[in-house]
Scaffold this motif. Structure first.
Motif, mmCIF file in Angstrom:
data_model
loop_
_atom_site.group_PDB
_atom_site.id
_atom_site.type_symbol
_atom_site.label_atom_id
_atom_site.label_comp_id
_atom_site.label_asym_id
_atom_site.label_seq_id
_atom_site.Cartn_x
_atom_site.Cartn_y
_atom_site.Cartn_z
ATOM 1 N N VAL A 6 13.311 18.889 25.101
ATOM 2 C CA VAL A 6 13.352 18.517 23.601
ATOM 3 C C VAL A 6 12.040 18.275 23.079
ATOM 4 O O VAL A 6 11.323 17.479 23.682
ATOM 5 N N THR A 7 11.740 18.735 21.553
ATOM 6 C CA THR A 7 10.648 18.507 21.052
ATOM 7 C C THR A 7 10.967 17.929 19.928
ATOM 8 O O THR A 7 12.054 17.630 19.498
ATOM 9 N N GLY A 8 9.935 17.678 18.725
ATOM 10 C CA GLY A 8 10.231 17.176 17.572
ATOM 11 C C GLY A 8 11.586 17.933 16.871
ATOM 12 O O GLY A 8 12.383 17.250 16.004
ATOM 13 N N ARG A 9 11.395 19.375 16.833
ATOM 14 C CA ARG A 9 12.373 20.063 16.284
ATOM 15 C C ARG A 9 13.283 20.743 17.136
ATOM 16 O O ARG A 9 14.235 21.143 16.597
ATOM 17 N N LEU A 10 12.992 21.149 18.239
ATOM 18 C CA LEU A 10 13.494 22.119 19.168
ATOM 19 C C LEU A 10 14.358 21.457 20.197
ATOM 20 O O LEU A 10 13.891 20.285 20.685
ATOM 21 N N GLY A 69 16.049 29.887 26.099
ATOM 22 C CA GLY A 69 16.240 30.055 25.026
ATOM 23 C C GLY A 69 16.124 28.825 23.942
ATOM 24 O O GLY A 69 15.838 27.404 24.519
ATOM 25 N N VAL A 70 15.356 29.140 22.553
ATOM 26 C CA VAL A 70 14.975 27.938 22.008
ATOM 27 C C VAL A 70 16.094 27.832 20.788
ATOM 28 O O VAL A 70 16.311 28.834 20.119
ATOM 29 N N ARG A 71 16.275 26.657 20.535
ATOM 30 C CA ARG A 71 17.237 26.323 19.313
ATOM 31 C C ARG A 71 16.621 25.241 18.735
ATOM 32 O O ARG A 71 15.916 24.308 18.975
ATOM 33 N N VAL A 72 16.972 25.024 17.282
ATOM 34 C CA VAL A 72 16.771 23.717 16.716
ATOM 35 C C VAL A 72 17.800 22.760 17.156
ATOM 36 O O VAL A 72 18.720 23.139 17.716
ATOM 37 N N VAL A 76 23.078 25.612 17.213
ATOM 38 C CA VAL A 76 23.682 26.997 17.920
ATOM 39 C C VAL A 76 22.792 27.900 18.157
ATOM 40 O O VAL A 76 23.075 28.708 19.058
ATOM 41 N N GLN A 77 22.245 28.298 16.760
ATOM 42 C CA GLN A 77 21.600 29.753 16.755
ATOM 43 C C GLN A 77 20.511 29.892 17.549
ATOM 44 O O GLN A 77 19.498 28.827 17.648
#
Ligand SMILES: CC(C)(COP(=O)(O)OP(=O)(O)OC[C@H]1O[C@@H](n2cnc3c(N)ncnc32)[C@H](O)[C@@H]1OP(=O)(O)O)[C@@H](O)C(=O)NCCC(=O)NCCS
Length: 186
Positions: A6-10, A69-72, A76-77
Protein backbone atom coordinates in the motif's frame (compact mmCIF):
# COMPACT_ATOMS: atom_id res chain seq x y z
CA UNK A 1 6.22 -9.31 0.08
CA UNK A 2 3.06 -9.00 2.08
CA UNK A 3 0.23 -8.08 -0.29
CA UNK A 4 -1.31 -5.71 -0.87
CA UNK A 5 1.61 -3.30 -0.91
CA UNK A 6 0.00 0.00 0.00
CA UNK A 7 1.26 3.47 -0.94
CA UNK A 8 -0.24 6.93 -0.48
CA UNK A 9 -2.65 6.37 -3.37
CA UNK A 10 -2.23 2.79 -4.55
CA UNK A 11 -2.74 -0.85 -3.66
CA UNK A 12 -0.54 -3.46 -5.36
CA UNK A 13 -1.12 -7.23 -5.41
CA UNK A 14 -0.67 -10.17 -7.81
CA UNK A 15 -3.11 -10.24 -10.70
CA UNK A 16 -6.08 -12.56 -10.23
CA UNK A 17 -8.28 -14.49 -12.68
CA UNK A 18 -10.87 -11.68 -12.79
CA UNK A 19 -8.23 -9.19 -14.04
CA UNK A 20 -7.81 -10.94 -17.41
CA UNK A 21 -10.14 -8.67 -19.42
CA UNK A 22 -8.73 -5.37 -18.09
CA UNK A 23 -5.12 -6.62 -18.39
CA UNK A 24 -5.69 -7.67 -22.03
CA UNK A 25 -7.47 -4.41 -22.83
CA UNK A 26 -4.54 -2.16 -21.99
CA UNK A 27 -1.97 -4.57 -23.48
CA UNK A 28 -3.88 -4.13 -26.76
CA UNK A 29 -3.33 -0.35 -26.76
CA UNK A 30 -0.79 0.44 -29.51
CA UNK A 31 1.15 2.96 -27.40
CA UNK A 32 1.35 0.45 -24.53
CA UNK A 33 2.50 -2.47 -26.72
CA UNK A 34 4.94 -0.36 -28.79
CA UNK A 35 8.15 -1.24 -26.90
CA UNK A 36 6.93 -4.41 -25.21
CA UNK A 37 7.33 -8.10 -26.00
CA UNK A 38 3.63 -8.60 -26.85
CA UNK A 39 1.58 -7.27 -29.78
CA UNK A 40 -1.81 -5.54 -29.91
CA UNK A 41 -3.27 -8.99 -30.68
CA UNK A 42 -2.76 -9.98 -27.01
CA UNK A 43 -6.13 -11.50 -26.14
CA UNK A 44 -8.17 -12.06 -23.00
CA UNK A 45 -7.35 -15.79 -23.35
CA UNK A 46 -3.61 -14.92 -23.48
CA UNK A 47 -4.12 -12.84 -20.33
CA UNK A 48 -5.99 -15.65 -18.58
CA UNK A 49 -3.20 -18.13 -19.42
CA UNK A 50 -0.50 -15.78 -18.15
CA UNK A 51 -2.39 -15.12 -14.91
CA UNK A 52 -3.10 -18.83 -14.36
CA UNK A 53 0.62 -19.58 -14.72
CA UNK A 54 1.36 -17.30 -11.77
CA UNK A 55 4.17 -18.64 -9.57
CA UNK A 56 2.82 -19.81 -6.20
CA UNK A 57 4.85 -17.74 -3.73
CA UNK A 58 4.83 -14.02 -3.00
CA UNK A 59 7.84 -13.60 -5.29
CA UNK A 60 8.80 -15.39 -8.52
CA UNK A 61 11.33 -18.21 -8.38
CA UNK A 62 14.52 -18.13 -10.50
CA UNK A 63 13.59 -17.52 -14.14
CA UNK A 64 9.92 -16.79 -13.37
CA UNK A 65 7.82 -13.60 -13.74
CA UNK A 66 5.09 -12.41 -11.37
CA UNK A 67 2.65 -9.71 -12.51
CA UNK A 68 1.53 -7.36 -9.74
CA UNK A 69 -1.67 -5.45 -10.50
CA UNK A 70 -1.99 -1.80 -9.42
CA UNK A 71 -5.24 -0.19 -8.27
CA UNK A 72 -6.23 2.99 -6.51
CA UNK A 73 -6.62 2.16 -2.80
CA UNK A 74 -10.12 0.90 -2.19
CA UNK A 75 -10.77 0.73 -5.93
CA UNK A 76 -11.41 -2.29 -8.14
CA UNK A 77 -10.30 -0.94 -11.53
CA UNK A 78 -6.92 -2.24 -12.73
CA UNK A 79 -4.69 0.72 -13.68
CA UNK A 80 -1.55 -1.15 -14.68
CA UNK A 81 1.04 -3.62 -13.46
CA UNK A 82 4.57 -4.03 -12.23
CA UNK A 83 6.12 -7.26 -13.53
CA UNK A 84 8.77 -8.82 -11.29
CA UNK A 85 11.29 -11.27 -12.74
CA UNK A 86 13.76 -13.25 -10.65
CA UNK A 87 17.02 -13.37 -12.60
CA UNK A 88 18.11 -17.00 -12.64
CA UNK A 89 21.82 -16.41 -13.24
CA UNK A 90 22.52 -14.37 -10.08
CA UNK A 91 21.25 -14.59 -6.49
CA UNK A 92 19.05 -11.81 -5.05
CA UNK A 93 18.71 -10.09 -8.42
CA UNK A 94 15.38 -8.98 -9.90
CA UNK A 95 14.23 -7.33 -13.11
CA UNK A 96 11.16 -5.09 -13.23
CA UNK A 97 8.83 -3.94 -15.99
CA UNK A 98 6.17 -1.27 -15.51
CA UNK A 99 3.03 -0.91 -17.67
CA UNK A 100 0.03 1.35 -17.24
CA UNK A 101 -3.13 1.74 -19.32
CA UNK A 102 -2.87 4.85 -21.50
CA UNK A 103 -5.68 6.64 -19.65
CA UNK A 104 -3.93 6.13 -16.30
CA UNK A 105 -0.54 7.48 -17.35
CA UNK A 106 0.69 10.97 -16.54
CA UNK A 107 -0.48 10.89 -12.91
CA UNK A 108 2.65 9.64 -11.23
CA UNK A 109 1.13 6.20 -10.55
CA UNK A 110 3.90 4.30 -12.35
CA UNK A 111 6.64 5.94 -10.30
CA UNK A 112 4.69 5.44 -7.06
CA UNK A 113 4.17 1.74 -7.83
CA UNK A 114 7.81 1.24 -8.85
CA UNK A 115 9.04 2.79 -5.58
CA UNK A 116 6.74 0.52 -3.57
CA UNK A 117 7.98 -2.63 -5.30
CA UNK A 118 11.62 -1.54 -4.97
CA UNK A 119 11.02 -1.00 -1.25
CA UNK A 120 9.51 -4.46 -0.88
CA UNK A 121 12.34 -6.15 -2.75
CA UNK A 122 15.17 -4.37 -0.96
CA UNK A 123 13.70 -4.00 2.53
CA UNK A 124 11.65 -7.17 2.96
CA UNK A 125 13.43 -9.56 0.64
CA UNK A 126 17.07 -8.57 0.87
CA UNK A 127 17.45 -8.01 -2.85
CA UNK A 128 20.99 -7.08 -3.86
CA UNK A 129 20.33 -5.56 -7.29
CA UNK A 130 17.26 -4.59 -9.30
CA UNK A 131 17.44 -3.91 -13.02
CA UNK A 132 15.16 -2.83 -15.84
CA UNK A 133 15.77 -3.20 -19.57
CA UNK A 134 14.08 -1.02 -22.13
CA UNK A 135 14.13 0.22 -25.70
CA UNK A 136 16.40 3.27 -25.82
CA UNK A 137 13.55 5.28 -27.45
CA UNK A 138 11.19 4.64 -24.54
CA UNK A 139 11.55 8.03 -22.82
CA UNK A 140 8.56 7.49 -20.53
CA UNK A 141 10.03 4.44 -18.79
CA UNK A 142 13.50 6.03 -18.68
CA UNK A 143 12.01 8.95 -16.72
CA UNK A 144 10.19 6.61 -14.33
CA UNK A 145 13.32 4.53 -13.73
CA UNK A 146 15.41 7.64 -13.04
CA UNK A 147 12.76 8.87 -10.58
CA UNK A 148 13.00 5.45 -8.94
CA UNK A 149 16.74 6.01 -8.48
CA UNK A 150 17.95 3.55 -11.10
CA UNK A 151 21.15 4.44 -12.99
CA UNK A 152 21.58 3.84 -16.71
CA UNK A 153 24.31 1.20 -16.72
CA UNK A 154 24.67 0.11 -20.29
CA UNK A 155 23.49 0.58 -23.84
CA UNK A 156 23.54 -2.26 -26.35
CA UNK A 157 23.40 -0.66 -29.77
CA UNK A 158 21.13 -2.29 -32.36
CA UNK A 159 21.46 -5.50 -30.37
CA UNK A 160 17.89 -6.77 -30.55
CA UNK A 161 15.88 -7.72 -33.67
CA UNK A 162 12.50 -6.58 -32.42
CA UNK A 163 9.21 -6.00 -34.24
CA UNK A 164 10.91 -5.84 -37.62
CA UNK A 165 13.91 -3.64 -36.86
CA UNK A 166 17.21 -3.59 -34.98
CA UNK A 167 16.66 -1.87 -31.67
CA UNK A 168 18.98 -0.43 -29.04
CA UNK A 169 18.53 -1.61 -25.45
CA UNK A 170 19.33 0.28 -22.26
CA UNK A 171 19.81 -1.40 -18.90
CA UNK A 172 19.12 0.51 -15.68
CA UNK A 173 20.11 -0.76 -12.23
CA UNK A 174 19.92 0.00 -8.53
CA UNK A 175 21.83 -1.70 -5.71
CA UNK A 176 20.63 -2.25 -2.14
CA UNK A 177 23.41 -0.01 -0.84
CA UNK A 178 22.17 2.78 -3.09
CA UNK A 179 18.54 2.24 -2.09
CA UNK A 180 19.10 2.23 1.70
CA UNK A 181 20.08 5.92 2.07
CA UNK A 182 17.15 6.92 -0.17
CA UNK A 183 14.74 4.88 1.94
CA UNK A 184 15.91 6.40 5.24
CA UNK A 185 15.87 9.93 3.76
CA UNK A 186 12.14 9.75 2.93
C1 LIG B 1 6.37 3.64 -18.80
C2 LIG B 1 5.05 4.10 -18.22
C3 LIG B 1 4.57 3.09 -17.18
C4 LIG B 1 5.25 5.48 -17.56
O1 LIG B 1 4.02 5.92 -17.05
P1 LIG B 1 3.79 7.46 -16.63
O2 LIG B 1 2.40 7.58 -16.21
O3 LIG B 1 4.30 8.33 -17.72
O4 LIG B 1 4.80 7.64 -15.40
P2 LIG B 1 4.70 8.47 -14.04
O5 LIG B 1 4.04 7.66 -13.00
O6 LIG B 1 6.06 8.90 -13.69
O7 LIG B 1 3.84 9.74 -14.36
C5 LIG B 1 4.39 10.75 -15.20
C6 LIG B 1 3.84 12.11 -14.95
O8 LIG B 1 2.66 12.15 -14.17
C7 LIG B 1 2.50 13.52 -13.75
N1 LIG B 1 1.81 13.56 -12.46
C8 LIG B 1 0.53 13.93 -12.33
N2 LIG B 1 0.16 13.83 -11.04
C9 LIG B 1 1.22 13.40 -10.34
C10 LIG B 1 1.44 13.11 -8.96
N3 LIG B 1 0.47 13.24 -8.05
N4 LIG B 1 2.65 12.68 -8.59
C11 LIG B 1 3.64 12.55 -9.49
N5 LIG B 1 3.50 12.82 -10.82
C12 LIG B 1 2.28 13.23 -11.23
C13 LIG B 1 3.85 14.14 -13.73
O9 LIG B 1 3.85 15.18 -14.67
C14 LIG B 1 4.76 13.02 -14.20
O10 LIG B 1 5.73 13.46 -15.13
P3 LIG B 1 7.05 14.28 -14.66
O11 LIG B 1 7.64 13.57 -13.48
O12 LIG B 1 7.92 14.21 -15.88
O13 LIG B 1 6.58 15.65 -14.35
C15 LIG B 1 3.99 4.24 -19.33
O14 LIG B 1 4.45 5.15 -20.30
C16 LIG B 1 3.67 2.91 -20.01
O15 LIG B 1 2.90 2.10 -19.49
N6 LIG B 1 4.23 2.66 -21.21
C17 LIG B 1 3.95 1.46 -21.98
C18 LIG B 1 4.58 0.24 -21.38
C19 LIG B 1 6.10 0.29 -21.42
O16 LIG B 1 6.70 0.52 -22.47
N7 LIG B 1 6.72 0.01 -20.28
C20 LIG B 1 8.16 -0.09 -20.16
C21 LIG B 1 8.57 -1.52 -19.98
S1 LIG B 1 10.14 -1.72 -19.19
Amino acid sequence: MAYPLVTGRLSIAPLAEEDAAAFARYRQQPEVARYQSWSTAFSEADAARLIAARPPGDLPGPGEWLQLGVRVRGGVQLLGDVAVHCVAEQPDTFELGVTFAGEHQGRGYATEALLAVLGGLFTEHGAHRVIARCDARNDAIAAVLRKGGLRKESREIEADWFKGEWTTLDTYALLAREWAPRATAT
